[in-house]
Design an enzyme around this catalytic site. Structure first.
Site, PDB file in Angstrom:
ATOM      1  N   CYS A 291       1.863   0.902  -8.820  1.00 30.55           N
ATOM      2  CA  CYS A 291       3.043   1.367  -8.080  1.00 30.55           C
ATOM      3  C   CYS A 291       4.261   1.438  -8.988  1.00 30.55           C
ATOM      4  O   CYS A 291       5.152   2.234  -8.775  1.00 30.55           O
ATOM      5  CB  CYS A 291       3.306   0.448  -6.906  1.00 30.55           C
ATOM      6  SG  CYS A 291       3.517  -1.258  -7.413  1.00 30.55           S
TER       7      CYS A 291
ATOM      8  N   GLY B  90       2.278   2.297   5.252  1.00 31.02           N
ATOM      9  CA  GLY B  90       3.318   1.285   5.496  1.00 31.02           C
ATOM     10  C   GLY B  90       4.212   1.667   6.656  1.00 31.02           C
ATOM     11  O   GLY B  90       4.536   0.848   7.513  1.00 31.02           O
TER      12      GLY B  90
ATOM     13  N   GLU C 234       5.640  -3.434   0.795  1.00 32.49           N
ATOM     14  CA  GLU C 234       5.904  -2.948  -0.548  1.00 32.49           C
ATOM     15  C   GLU C 234       5.063  -1.709  -0.743  1.00 32.49           C
ATOM     16  O   GLU C 234       3.830  -1.770  -0.699  1.00 32.49           O
ATOM     17  CB  GLU C 234       5.587  -4.023  -1.591  1.00 32.49           C
ATOM     18  CG  GLU C 234       6.577  -3.905  -2.724  1.00 32.49           C
ATOM     19  CD  GLU C 234       6.253  -4.773  -3.904  1.00 32.49           C
ATOM     20  OE1 GLU C 234       5.713  -5.866  -3.715  1.00 32.49           O
ATOM     21  OE2 GLU C 234       6.543  -4.324  -5.020  1.00 32.49           O
TER      22      GLU C 234
ATOM     23  N   GLY D 147       0.835  -1.195   0.000  1.00 31.55           N
ATOM     24  CA  GLY D 147       0.000   0.000   0.000  1.00 31.55           C
ATOM     25  C   GLY D 147       0.869   1.243   0.000  1.00 31.55           C
ATOM     26  O   GLY D 147       2.026   1.203  -0.422  1.00 31.55           O
ATOM     27  N   SER D 148       0.301   2.332   0.496  1.00 39.11           N
ATOM     28  CA  SER D 148       1.006   3.614   0.410  1.00 39.11           C
ATOM     29  C   SER D 148       2.148   3.677   1.425  1.00 39.11           C
ATOM     30  O   SER D 148       2.141   2.974   2.443  1.00 39.11           O
ATOM     31  CB  SER D 148       0.021   4.756   0.670  1.00 39.11           C
ATOM     32  OG  SER D 148      -0.488   4.628   1.976  1.00 39.11           O
ATOM     33  N   THR D 149       3.077   4.567   1.150  1.00 40.61           N
ATOM     34  CA  THR D 149       4.245   4.710   2.032  1.00 40.61           C
ATOM     35  C   THR D 149       3.810   5.185   3.419  1.00 40.61           C
ATOM     36  O   THR D 149       4.298   4.664   4.437  1.00 40.61           O
ATOM     37  CB  THR D 149       5.251   5.694   1.396  1.00 40.61           C
ATOM     38  OG1 THR D 149       5.623   5.148   0.122  1.00 40.61           O
ATOM     39  CG2 THR D 149       6.484   5.867   2.249  1.00 40.61           C
TER      40      THR D 149
HETATM   41  P1  NAD Z   1      -3.402   2.430   1.483  1.00 42.47           P
HETATM   42  O1  NAD Z   1      -2.085   2.486   2.159  1.00 42.47           O
HETATM   43  O2  NAD Z   1      -4.365   3.522   1.711  1.00 42.47           O
HETATM   44  O3  NAD Z   1      -4.180   1.082   1.886  1.00 42.47           O
HETATM   45  C1  NAD Z   1      -3.615  -0.182   1.694  1.00 42.47           C
HETATM   46  C2  NAD Z   1      -4.262  -1.164   2.652  1.00 42.47           C
HETATM   47  O4  NAD Z   1      -3.930  -0.797   3.987  1.00 42.47           O
HETATM   48  C3  NAD Z   1      -5.789  -1.180   2.594  1.00 42.47           C
HETATM   49  O5  NAD Z   1      -6.245  -2.502   2.778  1.00 42.47           O
HETATM   50  C4  NAD Z   1      -6.176  -0.320   3.785  1.00 42.47           C
HETATM   51  O6  NAD Z   1      -7.458  -0.617   4.301  1.00 42.47           O
HETATM   52  C5  NAD Z   1      -5.097  -0.694   4.778  1.00 42.47           C
HETATM   53  N1  NAD Z   1      -4.834   0.288   5.822  1.00 42.47           N
HETATM   54  C6  NAD Z   1      -4.998   1.640   5.768  1.00 42.47           C
HETATM   55  N2  NAD Z   1      -4.629   2.205   6.938  1.00 42.47           N
HETATM   56  C7  NAD Z   1      -4.222   1.201   7.755  1.00 42.47           C
HETATM   57  C8  NAD Z   1      -3.700   1.137   9.092  1.00 42.47           C
HETATM   58  N3  NAD Z   1      -3.532   2.236   9.823  1.00 42.47           N
HETATM   59  N4  NAD Z   1      -3.369  -0.057   9.600  1.00 42.47           N
HETATM   60  C9  NAD Z   1      -3.504  -1.180   8.861  1.00 42.47           C
HETATM   61  N5  NAD Z   1      -3.993  -1.197   7.601  1.00 42.47           N
HETATM   62  C10 NAD Z   1      -4.338  -0.014   7.045  1.00 42.47           C
HETATM   63  O7  NAD Z   1      -3.084   2.240  -0.077  1.00 42.47           O
HETATM   64  P2  NAD Z   1      -4.122   2.179  -1.277  1.00 42.47           P
HETATM   65  O8  NAD Z   1      -4.643   3.550  -1.546  1.00 42.47           O
HETATM   66  O9  NAD Z   1      -5.109   1.072  -1.053  1.00 42.47           O
HETATM   67  O10 NAD Z   1      -3.181   1.720  -2.493  1.00 42.47           O
HETATM   68  C11 NAD Z   1      -2.426   2.594  -3.243  1.00 42.47           C
HETATM   69  C12 NAD Z   1      -0.995   2.594  -2.757  1.00 42.47           C
HETATM   70  O11 NAD Z   1      -0.494   1.270  -2.781  1.00 42.47           O
HETATM   71  C13 NAD Z   1      -0.072   3.393  -3.664  1.00 42.47           C
HETATM   72  O12 NAD Z   1       0.803   4.165  -2.891  1.00 42.47           O
HETATM   73  C14 NAD Z   1       0.703   2.306  -4.418  1.00 42.47           C
HETATM   74  O13 NAD Z   1       1.966   2.698  -4.869  1.00 42.47           O
HETATM   75  C15 NAD Z   1       0.787   1.248  -3.387  1.00 42.47           C
HETATM   76  N6  NAD Z   1       1.032  -0.059  -4.030  1.00 42.47           N
HETATM   77  C16 NAD Z   1       2.286  -0.566  -3.974  1.00 42.47           C
HETATM   78  C17 NAD Z   1       2.550  -1.757  -4.621  1.00 42.47           C
HETATM   79  C18 NAD Z   1       3.927  -2.334  -4.620  1.00 42.47           C
HETATM   80  O14 NAD Z   1       4.046  -3.498  -4.971  1.00 42.47           O
HETATM   81  N7  NAD Z   1       4.950  -1.572  -4.251  1.00 42.47           N
HETATM   82  C19 NAD Z   1       1.546  -2.437  -5.311  1.00 42.47           C
HETATM   83  C20 NAD Z   1       0.287  -1.887  -5.345  1.00 42.47           C
HETATM   84  C21 NAD Z   1       0.043  -0.687  -4.692  1.00 42.47           C
END
Ligand code: NAD
Length: 460
Positions: A268, A217, A234, A212-214
């Site tokens: 990503c 993460g 990631e 997910g997002s930095t």
């Molecule tokens: P996000 O970080 O908002 O959410 C990702 C996941 O985390 C979701 O399931 C969300 O419900 C959960 N989440 C959110 N807050 C949380 C917390 N405090 N504790 C635990 N879980 C939590 O990201 P998004 O908007 O769903 O996805 C887009 C992002 O993902 C972009 O930054 C993209 O670059 C990244 N991404 C990276 C890769 C990679 O392989 N590097 C692949 C796909 C997406």
């Protein structure tokens, strides 16, 4: 009262499905049951049985490809063709994990102890909380879940609240599949701050695998580290495309358009930021515009070019638009054919030329159908990449093997494509990032090491 999640089709805005959120008490029970399933069943199952189970999931994905693709397309707005490709890619990852399940990297040291024997075994991490984003739900899950299962771990999956459907289908299959004992794979639904956070903090969860997002993460890494969990993360990327003067510019232009705009740029690894040497910049920009026309042959009267994917939410679209406006205010020039707005969740494609190396537009992950072009001497390319806080992917377009080799050796990013766009990746190769793009590695020949730890013994 049970809280509900309602997912929407970003293409039309219509409701797709309701999913009941998993409450705190249920999450606690799920984590406890996963722990029991780990110790009582999955950890000690012979590797060949785990492998057979994983292969059966790959078969199911291929047999039910249309159903999975339809569910994925409905939640994310991607085309059925794109979603089909994703299901097939996911099946390939389950197959590769099934093969790895039978390969053990252990050591035996016969002579180190005199009359005894020293050896190492791989011990599975335990219960893995797997938290995934909305943009590629099936692939990001398939890059992790089958490898965790192959290593002997149990998995609790937490889909994004925005894209649940294809993963709900996957979990339903896993829970009915007789080759998986009960509770080896479970799922929790809900928003990140509730369901996701509950997993990262639960004492029965040994490891978090996050995509997910930095920002999210980093928060998860901090929370998990404070209670001793292993984390792989990631995260976001802000990827550069290096166009050297000797590149085949027409081929590069097609590759850049495909690689930057796939999934509406919501990837990503999207190659968003082009660095092109001034010697070939005019010619390359012209090639890029022609490639855009070929890829999205929309007449100017079309509201939405065919093949373009909508943004996942209106808020996400508006965020991209405001970043683009800021970039234009700083001197960027929108090229003809750019669409700064569109109906509903649609936007783009947008090509912005003459973007300065230090423009704000280049600093953040855009995650949309936008390509920026910065005209700068090729001798500065590697230094500009090194300056970037992210380290996920780089694309190199050159005819010279020495330039390619130098880029591959010098750049600190997880994935490098030379003269190719990201359509082509292999389960045999690891994925992951440096710096703000994450910690840990998934996939590749050592994928099971991510989900296990060595245990050493001396036997006399
Ligand atoms: P996000 O970080 O908002 O959410 C990702 C996941 O985390 C979701 O399931 C969300 O419900 C959960 N989440 C959110 N807050 C949380 C917390 N405090 N504790 C635990 N879980 C939590 O990201 P998004 O908007 O769903 O996805 C887009 C992002 O993902 C972009 O930054 C993209 O670059 C990244 N991404 C990276 C890769 C990679 O392989 N590097 C692949 C796909 C997406």
């Amino acid at each position: 009262m049970t809280q509900m999640l309602l997912t929407h089709d970003p293409r039309t805005g219509t409701a797709v499905a309701h999913h009941a959120c998993t409450d705190a008490t249920q999450i606690d029970q799920i984590c406890q049951r996963a722990r029991q399933a780990f110790f009582q069943h999955w950890r000690t199952l012979p590797a060949a049985r785990r492998s057979e189970a994983l292969l059966s999931v790959a078969r199911h994905l291929r047999e039910q490809l249309e159903a999975f693709a339809a569910a994925e397309a409905a939640d994310t707005g991607k085309s059925l063709a794109t979603a089909r490709g994703e299901v097939a890619g996911a099946a390939g990852l389950w197959e590769y994990a099934a093969a790895l399940a039978r390969v053990e990297h252990t050591e035996t040291l016969g002579s180190a102890t005199g009359s005894g024997l020293a050896l190492t075994l791989r011990e599975p991490m335990g219960v893995v909380g797997l938290i995934v984003p909305w943009n590629y739900p099936l692939i990001t899950t398939a890059e992790r879940m089958p490898f965790a299962l192959a290593a002997g771990c149990c998995v609790i999956l937490k889909p994004s609240e925005l894209a649940v459907g294809s993963l709900a289908l996957l979990v339903a299959h896993l829970q009915q599949n007789p080759l998986f004992p009960a509770d080896v794979v479970q799922v929790v639904y809900g928003v990140g701050k509730e369901a996701g956070q509950a997993l990262t903090r639960h004492p029965a969860v040994d490891m978090i695998a996050f995509v997910g997002s930095t920002a999210t993460g980093r928060a998860i890494e901090t929370a998990a580290a404070s209670c001793g969990k292993r984390v792989t993360a990631e995260l976001g990327g802000n990827n550069q495309v290096l166009v050297y003067p000797d590149a085949n510019l027409a081929v590069a232009a097609d590759g850049v358009i495909a690689g930057a705009l796939r999934n509406g740029g919501q990837a990503c690894i999207a190659g968003t930021h082009v660095l092109v040497d001034p010697a070939v910049a005019d010619e390359f920009v012209s090639q890029l515009q022609q490639a855009l026309q070929r890829r999205f042959p929309a007449s100017s009267s079309d509201a939405v070019p065919e093949g373009l994917q909508p943004m996942i939410t209106l808020a996400h679209k508006q965020r991209i638009q405001s970043l683009v406006q800021a970039g234009l205010a700083q001197g960027g020039v929108a090229l003809p054919g750019s669409r700064l707005d569109g109906p509903g969740h649609f936007l783009g494609p947008v090509l912005i030329d003459h973007v300065a190396p230090d423009s704000a537009l280049r600093e953040q992950e855009l995650f949309g159908p936008v390509i920026t072009i910065c005209r700068v001497a090729a001798s500065q390319f590697n230094a500009i990449v090194a300056d970037n806080q992210y380290g996920l992917a780089v694309y190199v377009w050159t005819a010279a093997s020495s330039t390619a080799l130098q880029a591959v050796r010098q750049l600190r990013v997880g994935r490098i494509w030379v003269n190719a766009d990201p359509e082509f990746w292999l389960p045999e190769l690891p994925v992951g990032g440096f710096a703000d793009s994450g910690v840990g590695r998934e996939g590749g020949i050592r994928a099971l090491d991510t989900y296990s730890l060595p245990k050493a013994a001396i036997i006399y």
